[in-house]
Write a protein that holds these residues in place. Structure first.
Motif, PDB file in Angstrom:
ATOM      1  N   LYS A   1       0.905  -1.305  -0.065  1.00 48.96           N
ATOM      2  CA  LYS A   1      -0.024  -0.191   0.102  1.00 48.96           C
ATOM      3  C   LYS A   1       0.689   1.180   0.166  1.00 48.96           C
ATOM      4  O   LYS A   1       0.580   2.301  -0.908  1.00 48.96           O
TER       5      LYS A   1
ATOM      6  N   LYS B   1      -2.990  -0.958  -4.928  1.00 50.88           N
ATOM      7  CA  LYS B   1      -4.374  -0.929  -4.577  1.00 50.88           C
ATOM      8  C   LYS B   1      -4.798  -2.256  -3.737  1.00 50.88           C
ATOM      9  O   LYS B   1      -3.982  -3.490  -4.170  1.00 50.88           O
TER      10      LYS B   1
ATOM     11  N   ASP C   1      -8.413  -0.558   0.157  1.00 46.56           N
ATOM     12  CA  ASP C   1      -9.121   0.431  -0.801  1.00 46.56           C
ATOM     13  C   ASP C   1     -10.661  -0.012  -0.695  1.00 46.56           C
ATOM     14  O   ASP C   1     -11.594   0.838  -0.648  1.00 46.56           O
TER      15      ASP C   1
END
Ligand code: FES
Length: 690
Positions: free
Chosen positions: A417, A422, A438
């Motif tokens: 991250k 993502k 996310d």
């Protein structure tokens, strides 16, 4: 670019950007440190590493001073020694010093004599870190002979309410290593400085327990502590260990490298292997309790008419041979745990083929994969190591909890991250990736397969998968990481998604050596009826055994105290644990990892493969006279590996749980594991689906 500098009269070469401390260490020059720790940026708070540098009036800290061309450094002048002693005198104004200046402190063992004819504890066990403490070593090396200021004992309560370690901040030197390790290497902030000035201490925020604060009990803070402030409960008063042996954790398929710490012939702890930042709670704290548990099977027992009587290996092998020689192949089955070594699997397979004339050998774990063992095996064949996450631009966690078990994945997800990848996760309940993902897809329990199929087909009938589908369509290098539950329950759906997304795959089975068992051809036997003679190696007893059954139970532990009463005739054969024998495992990426014995097996226990060989030899079968695991490995190397396959085992095989070890949940043997609870949800876009 390299530079030349002189340390203690010796010219050395260093890289520009290195600190004086790094350059000195690289050249075998020792400088004392307290707040410095591998993998952490320099902190410069303890000032133990002060040095003199030509042309500078002050005494800078070596850990924060970059090297320079032509620099002349002295690490051990009279001025440096005097200043260092002053710093230590101030530290000792608040740190117990009984272990440091006692005239007998080098002869503790000889002083521990007693004439009393009763068990008493002798010697002054003041600190669990005695002979393992960095402060003690620095003070001894510094030549300091006494304290200088009136000592102020902080009288802080020793915190004992967390399951695996105690915290005695009376012994803390506020170096901050535990706080920085938790924050920088694990990306969590369980620990912090609390209060101010002379009241400053390390604590959790709001004084919560570690359990309440969401700690995953990786143990990294204990490893980082230079004194006795943080200490694991199980080895708190053992003193300095006799040594360490490189081994492999068998509690899940990641097969993390560990170092088994031993003393007086027993394993007393497990530490992360060289270069590993931490382990999960099972590997870090579970080993000593498991292998030293009072429920270990130590004696060879003959069970007759429901009563267990002590026997010996000669008698047991003779009786087993007598029963097996009169047993038809379809009247016999061998069931083996997926936590055994690859050498045990090989010999077990050979035993059923050559001794029992192709009787079936089942893998108890296959009962967990009843929903689609073939698809699970195909996913396992594709599985990559955790390093595959390092280059992914999208990581999709499928049923990965990572709170306590397989928690070594969390720092890797956080690192990904940080570098911009993502994170997408699907899980019905609270879980670690959900805290910083996310997108968190939260299906109703047991409708996860449907949602994964929708994602594979790009369908969004309920209008709730848009964000996830967008991330999947944008990703150029997606990687799926599949937790144990989905791998066992939903392999077909995961396989569909993996193909549709063209994603890399990291599969994380719960079992320690599932890959090794499949390679040995175990787990591919066709389902059969419950036979009269059962040989269970680390596997649980099936329910409703017929009255005329004969059961050979080969295990490290007695799974149930009343076990002899559950069957009428049989044998209980004590097996060595992984820490008591040499062996190997195959991890989730297909890599073979070897381990060595760190202690002798208890009582009569023998390595699993040796027990099978004894019985085969009692039956007069050739080819079972291996002297050691190397002999078995040499024979294995000459055989083609079997195609990984998991076929559905018969219904009568007891399915192990996700956290089972040799037929029982690990928390049966490791007390603190039962106290662990899910931690509260944090950030993340959560998409609940009705
Ligand atoms: Fe350099 Fe602590 S090690 S200041």
């Amino acid at each position: 670019m390299s530079v030349r500098l002189k340390i203690n009269g010796r010219w050395i070469t260093a890289e520009r950007g290195q600190t004086v401390l790094e350059a000195a260490r690289a050249n075998g020059i020792e400088i004392p440190t307290l707040c410095d720790y591998p993998g952490l940026p320099s902190h410069g708070s303890c000032r133990m590493c002060i040095v003199e540098i030509e042309g500078r009036a002050n005494t800078p800290t070596a850990c924060t001073t970059p090297v320079d061309d032509g620099m002349v450094v002295e690490t051990d002048t009279a001025k440096v020694r005097e200043l260092r002693q002053d710093l230590l005198r101030m530290l000792l104004a608040e740190h117990p010093a009984a272990c440091l200046f006692c005239p007998e402190n080098q002869a503790c063992e000889e002083c521990m004599v007693t004439l009393r004819k009763a068990g008493v504890t002798t010697g002054c066990h003041n600190c669990p870190a005695d002979r393992q403490c960095s402060l003690q070593k620095i003070i001894e090396d510094s030549g300091l002979q006494s304290i200088a200021y009136p000592p102020r004992y902080r009288a802080l309560r020793v915190e004992k309410y967390d399951p695996f370690f105690d915290r005695d901040y009376n012994l803390c030197v506020l170096c901050g290593r535990c706080i920085r390790v938790c924050e920088s290497l694990h990306f969590t902030n369980i620990l912090t400085y609390a209060r101010r000035g002379s009241q400053t201490r390390v604590d959790t925020s709001f004084g919560r327990t570690h359990l309440e604060a969401g700690c995953s009990f990786c143990g990294a803070c204990i490893d980082a502590c230079p004194t006795g402030a943080l200490w694991e409960k199980t080895r708190k008063w053992y003193g300095a260990p006799d040594g360490e042996v490189a081994s492999v954790c068998p509690f899940c398929s990641l097969g993390c490298e560990i170092r088994l710490v031993h003393k007086n012939g027993s394993v007393i702890g497990a530490l992360p292997g060289e270069g590993l930042p931490a382990l999960c709670v099972k590997g870090r704290f579970g080993v000593p309790e498991l292998v030293n548990h009072p429920d270990r099977l130590k004696d060879v027992l003959h069970v007759s008419a429901g009563e267990a009587v002590k026997s010996d290996w000669n008698e047991a092998s003779r009786l087993a041979a007598e029963v097996l020689s009169g047993c038809a192949p379809d009247d016999f089955a061998l069931i083996v745990s997926a936590n055994c070594s690859s050498e045990d699997f090989y010999v077990a397979n050979k035993f059923t083929r050559q001794v029992m004339r192709s009787a079936p050998v089942y893998l108890s774990a296959a009962a967990r994969y009843r929903g689609g063992g073939q698809a699970s095996a195909r996913l396992l064949a594709l599985s990559q190591p955790l390093e595959a996450l390092e280059s992914a631009d999208l990581i999709f966690c499928l049923g990965l909890d990572a709170q306590y078990y397989q928690s070594v994945v969390e720092p890797r997800l956080r690192q990904a991250k940080e570098r911009g990848a993502k994170l997408l996760t699907i899980h019905a309940g609270e879980h670690v990736p959900g805290r910083f993902a996310d997108v968190w897809l939260q299906p109703q329990p047991f409708s996860e397969g449907e949602m994964i199929n929708d994602l594979a087909e790009g369908r969004d009938d309920r209008g709730q998968l848009g964000a996830a589908l967008h991330l999947l369509s944008e990703a150029r290098k997606p990687v799926l990481i599949v937790g144990p539950d989905y791998l066992a329950r939903l392999p077909e759906a995961v396989e569909r998604l993996q193909k549709a997304a063209g994603a890399g795959l990291v599969a994380l089975p719960a079992e320690g050596n599932l890959m090794g068992s499949l390679r040995a051809g175990i787990g591919a036997a066709p389902a059969g009826r419950l036979p009269r003679v059962l040989y269970l190696i680390g596997a649980a007893l099936p329910h409703d055994l017929p009255g005329d059954s004969f059961v050979l139970i080969q295990n490290t532990h007695a799974l149930q105290a009343e076990l002899p009463h559950l069957f009428h005739e049989g044998l209980m054969l004590p097996m060595a644990a992984f820490s008591e024998t040499d062996g190997s495992l195959v991890d989730q990426s297909g890599k073979m990892k070897c381990y060595s014995a760190a202690a002798a097996p208890p009582g009569e226990a023998l390595p699993g493969w040796k027990i099978l060989c004894q019985i085969a030899q009692a039956l007069g079968k050739p080819g079972f006279d291996y002297g050691c695991v190397d002999d078995i490995r040499a024979e294995m190397a000459g055989q083609a590996a079997e195609r990984p396959e998991i076929s559905s085992p018969p219904e009568w095989i007891a399915a192990p749980g996700e956290h089972d070890y040799h037929g029982a949940p690990l928390d049966k043997w490791v007390a603190g594991l039962g106290d662990l609870q899910p931690s509260p949800q944090e950030e993340g876009l959560r998409v609940p689906v009705a």
